[in-house]
Design an enzyme around this catalytic site. Structure first.
Site, PDB file in Angstrom:
ATOM      1  N   CYS A  23      13.072   9.753   9.381  1.00  0.00           N
ATOM      2  CA  CYS A  23      12.698   9.238  10.706  1.00  0.00           C
ATOM      3  C   CYS A  23      13.892   9.202  11.651  1.00  0.00           C
ATOM      4  O   CYS A  23      13.738   9.366  12.864  1.00  0.00           O
ATOM      5  CB  CYS A  23      12.073   7.849  10.577  1.00  0.00           C
ATOM      6  SG  CYS A  23      13.099   6.684   9.674  1.00  0.00           S
ATOM      7  N   GLU A  25       8.738  15.012  17.330  1.00  0.00           N
ATOM      8  CA  GLU A  25       9.243  14.856  15.976  1.00  0.00           C
ATOM      9  C   GLU A  25       8.605  15.895  15.059  1.00  0.00           C
ATOM     10  O   GLU A  25       7.393  15.907  14.868  1.00  0.00           O
ATOM     11  CB  GLU A  25       8.954  13.446  15.461  1.00  0.00           C
ATOM     12  CG  GLU A  25       9.555  13.166  14.097  1.00  0.00           C
ATOM     13  CD  GLU A  25       9.327  11.735  13.636  1.00  0.00           C
ATOM     14  OE1 GLU A  25      10.252  11.147  13.054  1.00  0.00           O
ATOM     15  OE2 GLU A  25       8.216  11.206  13.869  1.00  0.00           O
ATOM     16  N   LYS A  35       0.855  -1.193   0.000  1.00  0.00           N
ATOM     17  CA  LYS A  35       0.000   0.000   0.000  1.00  0.00           C
ATOM     18  C   LYS A  35       0.886   1.237   0.000  1.00  0.00           C
ATOM     19  O   LYS A  35       1.700   1.432   0.915  1.00  0.00           O
ATOM     20  CB  LYS A  35      -0.931  -0.027   1.214  1.00  0.00           C
ATOM     21  CG  LYS A  35      -2.032   1.038   1.173  1.00  0.00           C
ATOM     22  CD  LYS A  35      -1.623   2.252   1.953  1.00  0.00           C
ATOM     23  CE  LYS A  35      -2.645   3.357   1.818  1.00  0.00           C
ATOM     24  NZ  LYS A  35      -2.121   4.660   2.266  1.00  0.00           N
ATOM     25  N   GLU A  46       8.363   0.372  11.840  1.00  0.00           N
ATOM     26  CA  GLU A  46       9.457   1.348  11.899  1.00  0.00           C
ATOM     27  C   GLU A  46       8.787   2.697  11.967  1.00  0.00           C
ATOM     28  O   GLU A  46       8.194   3.156  10.988  1.00  0.00           O
ATOM     29  CB  GLU A  46      10.371   1.208  10.673  1.00  0.00           C
ATOM     30  CG  GLU A  46      11.713   1.914  10.843  1.00  0.00           C
ATOM     31  CD  GLU A  46      11.674   3.354  10.385  1.00  0.00           C
ATOM     32  OE1 GLU A  46      11.585   4.243  11.281  1.00  0.00           O
ATOM     33  OE2 GLU A  46      11.718   3.608   9.174  1.00  0.00           O
TER      34      GLU A  46
END
Length: 495
Positions: free
Chosen positions: A297, A397, A188, A263
């Protein structure tokens, strides 16, 4: 089902628009579409079909059928590896087109997409192609009365969900080990950046993969992603994306106790000790946060500098940003930083910059939009100083070209600051004292530690985090484990 496109660099190609199921592009069951927006111009590139829950079911059914079909199931590891190598070669042949699409759809510099991202895809696929006939079981000596051995078997249908920051790379990280181990896949794509991997789907068919082995769908996470995670015929989910979404995936996958690899987010620390080579530390600190528009990330977005060298580090770091971080059209060779990927991400980054100001941090550099010809989701690379550890810009973040820099006085304080986070993905240490480097590396709560570098990940080395940065590992030999079951077989040899 396709459209002819031309990019600003003059490259032309035929862009698929459908869902790739059973080696064919098809419309969504209700005809719904998603518009893909060029973040440089804010204009629509094209619209692709968006999967419904029924479409997800069709893709999963195709993958399940392919998993049991002899055209895939009966292939030896060597034969699977040959297919993967052929795909890697085709991707290398189409490198300039793939890099062009990635630049147009994602906003990253064309030179980076070509030299780094497409190269990564080729390397990952060839690496796992080599492992396809070397993922061995064991014979275990338990005495002469029994023969005991293990075999590694594929899990089945793997649902894989990739993010928008590295579409091609993340597709390879997911497909490589899954196909190596003999699984079938429903991949996806991120709804924001579907175009490059849809183009790659054509190459999967051309490489000779049987129908249904790899299915690629576009769609919104709340619809297509949720349906994939909860589908009873999906054996595994692998996800890269935000921690918040990862938690929701864990909840949904728990109903059928799916094998999962996650992750997720990060707020990675970078520690500069007073004996560090400052020029080296500045160079790596810059790329560790400012590359890929800060949308990484593992970005080392929290920099901790010893108080003795803090002022000098700030001076050199600002100079490095001003020298290297040229913001502009991603198709220009001189551009280092393109636009943020979407308006939503652009607004998110600006909201954090505002938060940093409101909480008392100093904006030493940047801190504002810098539109190109009045358009685009461009933000100046931003440096926060006078940061306190409780500020949002230090703890949350941002996923943009923003870095928070704080001072420390002792090794113990640096470790405490580094570990004072819910995340644990990457980290970096700069020092000439390798004894201290190894000592501190063992104390840092992270899945990866770079000593005298930052974010120089390698497809041969395990990648993953601890705490709320994820579950499991990708890349390297360790990346195979999440995609196979170990079956133990006992043979009684006694009378």
């Amino acid at each position: 089902m396709e459209v002819e496109l031309t990019a600003p660099n003059g490259r032309k190609w035929t862009q698929p628009l459908g869902l790739f199921i059973n080696n064919e592009f098809v419309k969504s069951s209700n005809g719904q579409k998603i518009a893909s927006i060029n973040p440089t111009t804010e204009e629509e590139i094209c619209s692709v079909f968006a999967a419904t829950a029924d479409d997800v079911d069709t893709a999963v059914t195709a993958a399940r059928k392919a998993f049991k079909d002899s055209s895939w199931k009966s292939l030896s590891g060597t034969e699977r590896g040959a297919l993967m190598t052929k795909l890697a070669d085709l991707i290398a042949h189409h490198a300039e087109t793939l890099a062009t699409i990635e630049c147009l759809d994602n906003g990253k510099p064309y030179a980076v997409a070509l030299r780094e991202n497409v190269t990564e895809v080729v390397n990952v696929l060839k690496y796992y192609a080599g492992y396809a006939d070397k993922n061995f079981g064991q014979v275990i000596d338990v005495g002469p009365a029994k023969l005991a051995y293990t075999v590694k078997e594929p899990l089945g249908v793997c649902g894989q969900i990739i993010p928008w920051n590295y579409p091609l790379d993340m597709a390879a990280w997911k497909l490589g080990p899954a196909l190596c181990c003999g699984n079938t896949v429903v991949l996806k794509l991120a709804e924001q950046t579907p175009l490059s991997v849809l183009y790659m789907a054509q190459l999967i068919k051309e490489a000779g993969f049987p129908p249904g082995v790899v299915n690629i769908i576009n769609g919104h996470g709340r619809e297509a992603g949720s349906a994939l995670v909860q589908h009873p015929l999906v054996d595994k989910i692998a996800f890269t994306g935000s921690t918040a979404t990862g938690k929701e995936i864990m909840k949904m996958a728990s109903a059928t106790m799916k094998n999962i690899t996650l992750e997720t987010g990060g707020k990675s620390p970078l520690i500069v000790f007073d004996d560090a080579d400052l020029d080296q530390a500045v160079t790596w600190s810059h790329s560790g946060i400012m590359s890929n528009q800060g949308q990484i990330c593992t970005a080392t977005s929290r920099i901790m500098v010893h108080e003795k060298v803090y002022d000098e580090f700030i001076k050199r770091f600002k100079a490095k940003v001003q020298e290297i971080s040229v913001v502009g059209d991603p198709f220009e060779e001189t551009t280092y930083q393109g636009p943020q990927v979407t308006k939503a991400q652009y607004d998110r980054v600006l909201s954090y910059i505002k938060s940093g100001q409101e909480e008392g941090a100093t904006i030493a550099l940047g801190g504002e939009p810098i539109l190109q010809k009045g358009k685009g989701f461009f933000i100046a690379p931003t440096v926060f100083t006078n940061v306190k550890p409780n500020m949002k810009v230090f703890r949350e973040e941002i996923f943009g070209p923003c870095v928070a820099i704080v001072a420390f006085s002792t090794e113990e304080e640096a470790i405490q600051l580094a570990n004072d986070t819910t995340y644990g993905l990457g980290s970096a240490i700069f020092t000439r004292d390798l004894v201290r480097a190894h000592r501190v590396a063992r104390e840092i709560e992270a899945g990866m530690v770079w000593i005298n570098s930052s974010n120089d990940s390698d497809f041969r080395i395990p990648f993953g985090g601890v705490k709320q940065s994820g579950i499991g590992r990708e890349l390297g030999e360790a990346g195979l484990a999440p995609y196979c079951n170990i079956k133990a077989i006992h043979v009684n040899l006694a009378t």
